[in-house]
Design a protein around this motif. Structure first.
Motif, PDB file in Angstrom:
ATOM      1  N   THR A 158       1.299  -5.693   2.233  1.00 41.52           N
ATOM      2  CA  THR A 158      -0.055  -6.223   2.343  1.00 41.52           C
ATOM      3  C   THR A 158      -0.052  -7.690   1.916  1.00 41.52           C
ATOM      4  N   ASN A 186      -3.435  -5.024   5.423  1.00 40.36           N
ATOM      5  CA  ASN A 186      -2.255  -4.166   5.480  1.00 40.36           C
ATOM      6  C   ASN A 186      -1.567  -4.528   6.800  1.00 40.36           C
ATOM      7  N   TRP A 246       0.868  -1.168   0.000  1.00 42.16           N
ATOM      8  CA  TRP A 246       0.000   0.000   0.000  1.00 42.16           C
ATOM      9  C   TRP A 246       0.903   1.216   0.000  1.00 42.16           C
TER      10      TRP A 246
END
Length: 163
Positions: A93, A111, A87
Motif C-alpha cells: 500500500t 492498496n 495490507w
C-alpha cells in the motif's frame, strides 16, 4: 579488546519498513510498465527517501469518460509525503499525506493490488516531470492522480526500491 559481533539489531519499525520495501519491490518487478510508472511517480515523495522532491499531488475521484474525467471529489496537496505500508502482510500500500505544522493529514491510501485499467501519461521537461495516472480502484470507482515533480531523480528512486 573484545571480538563481540557488532552487527546492528534492527528495531521493529525498521524491520517493518524493510518488509514493506520488499513487498513493493516484488510488486514493482512483477507488473507491467504502467504500474512501475505509478510507483516511480509516487515514490519521488517517499517519506524516508534521502532526496525530498518538491511539487504536488492532485487526486480526483470520479468517472472516466471518453471525453476526459468527470471529477466528483478533488484533493490537492503541496509538498506531499508518501509512506509505504501493507495490507494483511501480503499486499503493498501507499499512503499520500501532508505534514503541515506537524499534523498528519492522510489524503489517500491505495492498496496497489486493487488497481486495474491503469493508464499513464508522462510529460518530462527540463523543469518538471508530470504524471497523469488514471485507473479503476477495486472495480468500483475511477481515480485520476496528477503528480508534479519539480526535481525528479530516477536513480535515487530506483535505489530506494531495490535496497
Amino acid at each position: 579488546m573484545s571480538n563481540a559481533n557488532t552487527t546492528k539489531v534492527k528495531r521493529p519499525f525498521e524491520k517493518k519498513a524493510a518488509y514493506n520495501r520488499k513487498l513493493l519491490n516484488n510488486f514493482f518487478c512483477n507488473n507491467p510498465e504502467e504500474y512501475r510508472t505509478l510507483i516511480s511517480a509516487l515514490l519521488s515523495f517517499a517519506a524516508d527517501s534521502e532526496e525530498k522532491e518538491t511539487g504536488y499531488i492532485n487526486i480526483a475521484v470520479g468517472q472516466r469518460t471518453d471525453n476526459g474525467f468527470n471529477v466528483m471529489l478533488n484533493s490537492f496537496t503541496d509538498k506531499p509525503v508518501v509512506k509505504l505500508g501493507n495490507w494483511n502482510n501480503i499486499e503493498p500500500t501507499m499512503a499520500i499525506f501532508t505534514t503541515e505544522r506537524k499534523i498528519h493529514n492522510i489524503i489517500c491510501s491505495l492498496n496497489l493490488t486493487l488497481i486495474s485499467d491503469l493508464e499513464t501519461e508522462v510529460q518530462i521537461t527540463e523543469n518538471y516531470d508530470r504524471y497523469v495516472l488514471t485507473f479503476r480502484y477495486d472495480d468500483a470507482i475511477d481515480y485520476q492522480i496528477i503528480v508534479m515533480c519539480t526535481e525528479f531523480t530516477t536513480f535515487s528512486m530506483m535505489r530506494y526500491i531495490v535496497e
